[in-house]
Structure formats: C-alpha cells, structure tokens
Design a protein around this motif. Structure first.
Motif: not given
Length: 218
Positions: A37-38, A44-46, A64-73, A91-96
């Motif tokens: 997830a980028q 914001t997850l995009t 989908l916001e509030g994540l580390t910018p320019d990152s890959i999870y 995207l319905y859900s994304a579990q780290k």
C-alpha cells in the motif's frame, strides 16, 4: 384452525420469498490478498501494488489519510476492482502486516528469542516470503522480527539465505490462538538471490520443535 393454517402458510411463504431475494443478491467481486500500500506526499493511501505486479489507484474515501508520506506499507487488503480497465479499486480494509528487514543475530542485544507457535501457511509471493502464524496469546503484544543467519554458496551451485523467525511472547499467557500475518522483504537481496537460489527459514513450533521450511526462488 383455518386461521392458524393460513397464518402458518403466509409465514412460510414470506420466509421463502426472503430466501429467494437473498439468493438473487449478487455479491461484489471482492479480493483479499497481501499487497504493498503506497502513500502520497500527504500521507494518504493512494495505490495498491499486488505481488503479481498489478498496480491499482485507490478511490478516495475517509480513513485513508494520516499515514507516513511517500511510504510503502505491507498490508492485508480487501478490495474490489471498480472499472473495466482494471486500474481502480475500492479499498474496504487494509490491515498492516509486520514486514521488517532481517538483522544479524548480533543486533539483538538480549539474544534471539524463538518462543513456539504454530504454522498455518508459508509461501513465496512477489518480493516477499509470507506467513500466517498461530501463536498462543491473551492480551499482550508479541514481538516479532527476522534474523539473518547468513548468505552462503551451495556446493551444488547457487546461493542460500538462512533466516530465523524471532518471536518473543512478552510474558503473555497462552490462552487462545491469534492469527498473525508476517512478510519478509526479499527485495533487499535482489542482487544476491536469483532463480534457483534457496531460502531456509528456521522456526520453532509446538508440534515440531525447532524446524525448517525451504523455498526455491522461481
């Protein structure tokens, strides 16, 4: 008596009709899989990048916001492809998913912990070695990592990477099974591992004790 029979018949008819409506409902074509997830420069997850190499743009929505910018999870994603070109998803859900670069044993100052757990599945996919593990837990967070034991040349040719799963129960009680997803990033070894090379994973389980799983890179 006739009223009772009529009421009973009507109730059965309504239940049958309700059942027919449920059977006629078309469920969305939802996919569940591990993916990258980028995020964009605003955190914001995009985008989603699957292990098969497919890249999807994620439709905007709250959460989908509030994540580390320019990152890959690394994430376990539930999504639906929404356009005929297959380029956009809801995207319905994304579990780290925990996905740490392996470290040498010397990096673990208190030693390498290998508390036991059970294995549901382990498989190679894309740039990762993935696993679904079943530790016994109650209410504490367990600590996981990956230990690099060494990268060596095999006598029959090719390279071999040996890894150990680090698992610290953190003093937790063994009350119930907690399904846990982990992914080992292999892109760190992109110039050292190729087709035909092998990965040996050492892991301690309840049933087998100290055991290994071996994988050949396709």
């Amino acid at each position: 008596m006739n009223r009772l029979l009529a009421y009973t018949f009507l109730t059965i008819l309504l239940l049958l009709c309700g059942s027919c409506q449920e059977d006629d409902y078309v469920y969305p074509d939802v996919l569940t899989e591990l993916a990258e997830a980028q995020t964009n420069d605003k955190g914001t997850l995009t985008y989603l990048l699957t292990d098969k190499g497919d890249k999807y743009r994620v439709l905007e929505r709250e959460g989908l916001e509030g994540l580390t910018p320019d990152s890959i999870y690394r994430a376990l994603c539930v999504y639906q492809v929404t356009d005929t070109q297959g380029k956009t998803v809801q995207l319905y859900s994304a579990q780290k998913v925990l996905s740490m670069l392996p470290k040498p044993a010397s990096a673990f100052t208190d030693g390498v912990r290998t508390d036991p757990l059970d294995i549901q599945s382990i498989w190679l996919s894309g740039r990762y070695l993935n696993m679904v593990l079943l530790p016994m837990a109650k209410d504490k967070s367990h600590i996981y990592h990956f230990v690099e034991n060494g990268l060596t040349q095999r006598t029959e040719g090719g390279n071999q990477l040996e890894l150990t799963l680090y698992h610290d129960q953190n003093g937790d009680y063994e009350a119930f099974t907690r399904k846990t997803y982990l992914s080992i990033p292999l892109w760190e070894y992109g110039d050292k591992l190729g087709t035909g090379d092998r990965i040996i994973l050492h892991i301690r389980t309840y049933q087998e004790g100290e055991t290994t799983r071996e994988f050949m890179i396709p």
